[in-house]
Design an enzyme around this catalytic site. Structure first.
Site, PDB file in Angstrom:
ATOM      1  CE  LYS A  89      11.639  21.020  84.145  1.00 23.18           C
ATOM      2  NZ  LYS A  89      13.433  20.493  82.717  1.00 23.18           N
ATOM      3  CD  GLN A 110      15.803  27.811  85.000  1.00 21.92           C
ATOM      4  OE1 GLN A 110      16.548  27.884  84.803  1.00 21.92           O
ATOM      5  NE2 GLN A 110      14.630  27.027  84.572  1.00 21.92           N
ATOM      6  CE  LYS A 113      14.631  31.428  83.715  1.00 22.77           C
ATOM      7  NZ  LYS A 113      15.116  30.905  82.763  1.00 22.77           N
ATOM      8  CE  LYS A 125      20.849  26.470  84.097  1.00 23.69           C
ATOM      9  NZ  LYS A 125      19.677  27.007  82.977  1.00 23.69           N
ATOM     10  N   GLY A 164      18.386  20.783  79.915  1.00 30.52           N
ATOM     11  CA  GLY A 164      19.222  21.693  78.867  1.00 30.52           C
ATOM     12  C   GLY A 164      19.689  23.189  78.947  1.00 30.52           C
ATOM     13  CG  ASP A 165      21.876  26.650  80.197  1.00 29.88           C
ATOM     14  OD1 ASP A 165      20.554  27.231  80.639  1.00 29.88           O
ATOM     15  OD2 ASP A 165      22.800  27.499  80.160  1.00 29.88           O
ATOM     16  CB  THR A 208      13.920  28.583  74.294  1.00 35.50           C
ATOM     17  OG1 THR A 208      13.699  27.620  75.853  1.00 35.50           O
ATOM     18  CG2 THR A 208      14.400  29.733  75.900  1.00 35.50           C
ATOM     19  CG  ASN A 239      16.984  25.276  71.591  1.00 30.01           C
ATOM     20  OD1 ASN A 239      16.591  26.034  72.388  1.00 30.01           O
ATOM     21  ND2 ASN A 239      16.747  24.168  71.355  1.00 30.01           N
ATOM     22  CB  SER A 375      10.351  21.939  81.141  1.00 28.67           C
ATOM     23  OG  SER A 375      11.367  21.668  80.247  1.00 28.67           O
TER      24      SER A 375
END
Ligand code: NDP
Ligand code: 2IT
Length: 443
Positions: A89, A110, A113, A125, A164-165, A208, A239, A375
């Site tokens: 993810k 990630q 995290k 990622k 997204g990023d 976020t 964002n 998410s």
């Protein structure tokens, strides 16, 4: 040489030139030293070697046509770093700076995290060096479709779920999702951050930034303060930055800066977020236009140097945007708290400088985990074939962020490092992933 230093030395040898990846691994491994030293099992099971090598790193060609039928070629990536606690993810980044090192650092971060959230997700990622700026909608769609034409074979609702990023929002996720569904004939929760007009989750877009503020408020409270009446510097105007500013203002803070890759604005009266949204949300126009609406604000072109007095700094743009000189500016001007909305926005020497100067520091892998946590709520909405309402989604996010803060803080205390949230986050994430890796055997 001790185990950690040996692993780091080998990592640099085996992955030459990948400086962001080296940086992220060094930061994490240095702070898990107390755990590694107190338990030989990690070395016996070669956990650090396995944890720092992605399970799979896919690199592919993306060919697409622009509006004049000219053919372009970009690099596409998906780095599937670790799946021991759940399906891979993590977001997709479209930005000209994207390379394998950046993908690997982000996927490594990630993994930690996602473990810290306590939710069942592994780390990944992906992205491309494609530049979405000044492209038409059709060009964005052509690119996304070509990107998905390769990516689809590596992802799935229980395999790998991108989101997204930087440069990837609901529009891009929509084009990616539509094409996945067409190719696979499968309507499943394979991406998160989807639009609210089909399968998306109310509140994911804000998650976020809102999550960063929930975390930061907890951090301030543990240290006898709150965001109310604090002066805050934010960087970025995408964002994460926009929703950070929105929630910080709701909490009574005064946000006085924002930035983009062209320059930064300083509004001593407090940022008027409606203007930023007008400039940014649909067409990603330049932040300098803010002055057309608020002529008393100040615009400076180039990199934001953080040389503005504030109590709290919230970097929300990109990696290594707070360098040592920026950290010195912040400390000189009296900053008390730094909390990271972007991934690895603070360089290693800047982070050390903050710690030496007793600045309370919220590390990205905990502080910005609200996006990925939301998410997971979206994944669970999709697999349950339900539609969750905004109140449910926001309440759930807030409680996840509060429990992330509590667990990070408690872990720091267990290692006699009260208030060291960097150490707390790294150890919490590491122990969770390492323990699952040991349970699942050598794979
Ligand atoms: P957006 O694309 O929406 O916004 C990115 C912002 O950062 C823009 O203002 C952009 O300016 C600026 N920026 C990007 N690259 C640079 C650069 N090299 N130098 C200066 N400014 C730059 O992305 P997000 O807001 O989603 O992401 C921001 C950060 O938050 C990233 O580090 C991302 O990894 C992280 N993050 C995002 C999550 C999410 O859910 N979206 C979740 C957790 C973390 P410009 O428009 O001029 O390029
Ligand atoms: O860095 C991140 O956590 C994200 N870009 C969001 C990842 C996700 O899967 O929602």
């Amino acid at each position: 040489m001790n185990y950690i230093d040996r692993v780091l030395e080998n990592l640099v040898k085996k992955n030459p030139g990948e400086k962001e990846f080296h940086q992220a691994v060094t930061e994490a491994l240095k702070s898990v030293e107390p755990v590694i030293n107190s338990n030989k099992i990690y070395e016996e099971f070669s956990i650090l070697e396995r944890l720092t090598e992605p399970e799979r790193a896919i690199s592919f060609r993306v060919s697409w046509k622009d509006d004049n039928n000219k053919i372009h070629v970009n690099k596409g990536y998906r780095v599937q770093f670790n799946s021991c606690i759940g399906p891979f993810k993590g977001g997709l980044r479209f930005h000209p700076s994207v390379n394998l090192s950046i993908m690997k650092f982000l996927a490594f971060e990630q993994t930690f995290k996602n473990a810290i959230t306590g939710l069942p997700i592994g780390g990944a990622k992906g992205g491309s060096d494609f530049d979405p700026k000044n492209k038409s909608d059709f060009e964005i769609m052509n690119f996304c479709q070509s990107f998905m034409l390769e990516l689809f074979r590596h992802i799935g609702a229980s395999t790998d779920v991108p989101a997204g990023d930087i440069g990837v929002g609901a529009r891009e996720i929509g084009y990616l999702f539509g094409y996945y569904k067409k190719i696979k004939n499968l309507h499943e929760g394979v991406l998160t951050g989807k639009g609210l007009d089909y399968d998306g989750l109310a509140g994911r877009k804000e998650a976020t930034g809102f999550g960063l503020i929930y975390f930061t408020e907890e951090m301030l409270r543990e240290n006898g303060e709150s965001l109310k009446n604090k002066t805050v510097c934010v960087s970025g105007a995408g964002n994460v930055a926009i929703h950070t500013v929105q929630k910080a203002q709701e909490y009574g803070a005064k946000v006085i800066t924002m930035s983009d890759s062209s320059g930064w604005i300083y509004d001593k009266n407090g940022i008027n977020l409606e203007i930023i949204k007008k400039i940014k949300e649909n067409n990603r126009d330049r932040i300098s236009r803010y002055l057309e609406f608020e002529p008393s604000a100040k615009y400076t072109s180039g990199k934001f140097n953080w040389d503005i007095p504030c109590d709290v700094a919230l970097p929300c743009a990109t990696q290594n945007e707070i360098l040592l000189s920026d950290a010195k500016n912040l400390v000189k001007n009296g900053v008390k708290f730094v909390s990271e909305g972007a991934n690895m926005p603070t360089s290693l020497d800047a982070t050390n400088y903050f710690v030496e100067n007793k600045i309370i520091f919220g590390p990205a892998k905990a502080a910005n985990a609200g996006g990925v946590s939301s998410s997971v709520i979206e994944m669970s909405q999709n697999s349950s074939k339900m539609t969750f309402d905004s109140e449910f989604s926001h309440n759930k996010l807030e409680s996840i962020m509060k429990s992330i803060f509590k667990n990070v803080s408690q872990t720091a205390c267990e290692f006699n490092q009260k208030g060291n949230y960097i150490l707390g986050a790294n150890i919490l994430g590491f122990k969770k992933v390492a323990s699952a890796m040991i349970s699942e055997g050598v794979v």
